[in-house]
Design an enzyme around this catalytic site. Structure first.
Site, short mmCIF file in Angstrom:
data_model
loop_
_atom_site.label_atom_id
_atom_site.label_comp_id
_atom_site.label_asym_id
_atom_site.label_seq_id
_atom_site.Cartn_x
_atom_site.Cartn_y
_atom_site.Cartn_z
N ASP A 28 0.86 -1.19 0.00
CA ASP A 28 0.00 0.00 0.00
C ASP A 28 0.89 1.24 0.00
O ASP A 28 1.83 1.33 0.80
CB ASP A 28 -0.91 -0.02 1.24
CG ASP A 28 -2.02 1.01 1.17
OD1 ASP A 28 -1.71 2.21 0.98
OD2 ASP A 28 -3.19 0.63 1.32
N ASN A 84 -12.89 -2.96 3.22
CA ASN A 84 -13.93 -1.94 3.19
C ASN A 84 -14.81 -2.12 1.95
O ASN A 84 -14.29 -2.33 0.85
CB ASN A 84 -13.30 -0.54 3.16
CG ASN A 84 -12.40 -0.29 4.36
OD1 ASN A 84 -12.68 -0.78 5.45
ND2 ASN A 84 -11.33 0.45 4.15
N GLN A 91 -14.42 2.80 1.67
CA GLN A 91 -13.74 2.29 0.47
C GLN A 91 -13.47 3.44 -0.50
O GLN A 91 -14.39 4.17 -0.87
CB GLN A 91 -14.59 1.22 -0.22
CG GLN A 91 -13.90 0.59 -1.42
CD GLN A 91 -14.75 -0.48 -2.11
OE1 GLN A 91 -15.93 -0.63 -1.80
NE2 GLN A 91 -14.15 -1.20 -3.03
N GLU A 92 -12.21 3.58 -0.90
CA GLU A 92 -11.83 4.63 -1.84
C GLU A 92 -11.62 4.08 -3.23
O GLU A 92 -11.93 4.74 -4.23
CB GLU A 92 -10.54 5.33 -1.37
CG GLU A 92 -10.75 6.16 -0.12
CD GLU A 92 -9.45 6.69 0.44
OE1 GLU A 92 -8.39 6.48 -0.18
OE2 GLU A 92 -9.50 7.30 1.52
N HIS A 97 -10.43 -5.32 -2.38
CA HIS A 97 -9.07 -5.47 -1.84
C HIS A 97 -9.13 -5.76 -0.35
O HIS A 97 -10.01 -5.31 0.36
CB HIS A 97 -8.21 -4.23 -2.10
CG HIS A 97 -8.83 -2.93 -1.68
ND1 HIS A 97 -9.79 -2.30 -2.42
CD2 HIS A 97 -8.61 -2.16 -0.59
CE1 HIS A 97 -10.15 -1.19 -1.81
NE2 HIS A 97 -9.45 -1.08 -0.69
N HIS A 99 -6.87 -5.40 3.10
CA HIS A 99 -5.72 -4.77 3.76
C HIS A 99 -5.11 -5.78 4.74
O HIS A 99 -5.83 -6.34 5.58
CB HIS A 99 -6.15 -3.56 4.57
CG HIS A 99 -6.74 -2.43 3.78
ND1 HIS A 99 -6.01 -1.34 3.39
CD2 HIS A 99 -8.00 -2.22 3.31
CE1 HIS A 99 -6.79 -0.49 2.73
NE2 HIS A 99 -8.01 -1.00 2.67
P1 5GP Z 1 -9.74 1.65 0.72
O1 5GP Z 1 -9.95 2.93 1.47
O2 5GP Z 1 -10.38 1.70 -0.64
O3 5GP Z 1 -10.14 0.44 1.51
O4 5GP Z 1 -8.18 1.51 0.54
C1 5GP Z 1 -7.50 1.89 -0.62
C2 5GP Z 1 -6.02 1.79 -0.33
O5 5GP Z 1 -5.34 1.85 -1.56
C3 5GP Z 1 -5.47 2.92 0.54
O6 5GP Z 1 -4.86 2.37 1.70
C4 5GP Z 1 -4.46 3.63 -0.36
O7 5GP Z 1 -3.31 4.04 0.33
C5 5GP Z 1 -4.14 2.57 -1.40
N1 5GP Z 1 -3.82 3.07 -2.72
C6 5GP Z 1 -4.58 3.96 -3.43
N2 5GP Z 1 -4.01 4.19 -4.63
C7 5GP Z 1 -2.90 3.41 -4.69
C8 5GP Z 1 -1.90 3.21 -5.69
O8 5GP Z 1 -1.92 3.79 -6.78
N3 5GP Z 1 -0.89 2.35 -5.39
C9 5GP Z 1 -0.84 1.68 -4.19
N4 5GP Z 1 0.19 0.85 -4.01
N5 5GP Z 1 -1.76 1.85 -3.22
C10 5GP Z 1 -2.78 2.71 -3.47
#
Ligand code: 5GP
Length: 137
Positions: A28, A84, A91-92, A97, A99
């Site tokens: 991440d 998430n 979730q972004e 995915h 973590h």
């Molecule tokens: P979410 O909030 O969707 O559960 O987590 C998304 C995760 O993806 C975040 O922890 C963020 O740091 C990671 N992330 C977002 N864009 C990228 C990327 O381009 N490369 C990597 N390696 N991680 C990413």
């Protein structure tokens, strides 16, 4: 195409720690704790409820292996496995995915896990009954 699909297709760089025909695990870029790893399916899906069960099983098996490696060679004292679904849940990136976050005694991180309560056992039972309904329909 979302950012994780671009990682799968090697259109943008990522630091990959594991890959097989179904799954990729990579670092991440914004770690909660250094070593924080993401495990994703190569098939395009958003929520954990989207893909067939076997895709979810394979993801969780890889997450387990990453967790074991974090405890073995990063010498983590524990691991958080988080997942998430939907913006309301934080979730972004709209690609499923998991973590896998190594945890260390005194790493200083604290989840904002504020436990609440039901108004009554009747209210708790009403929520339970709704979930039971969802399991059979
Ligand atoms: P979410 O909030 O969707 O559960 O987590 C998304 C995760 O993806 C975040 O922890 C963020 O740091 C990671 N992330 C977002 N864009 C990228 C990327 O381009 N490369 C990597 N390696 N991680 C990413």
């Amino acid at each position: 195409m979302n950012i994780f699909e671009k990682i799968i297709n090697r259109e943008i760089p990522a630091t990959i720690v594991y890959e097989d025909e179904d799954t990729i695990a990579f670092m991440d870029m914004g770690p909660i704790i250094k070593g924080h790893t993401l495990v994703i399916p190569k098939t395009c899906c958003n929520l954990i409820t989207d893909p067939p069960d076997d895709v979810v099983c394979k993801l969780m098996i890889v997450a387990k292996r990453i967790a074991a490696a974090q405890m073995k060679t990063l010498e983590a004292d524990g691991v958080n496995i988080m997942q998430n679904n939907g913006k309301a849940a934080g979730q972004e990136v709209p690609h499923l995915h998991i973590h896998v976050i190594p945890r260390f005694k005194n790493d200083g991180h604290q989840w904002n896990w504020a436990a609440k309560s039901y108004d009554s056992s009747t209210e708790m039972e009403a929520f339970a009954e709704k979930i039971r309904e969802g399991l059979i329909t």
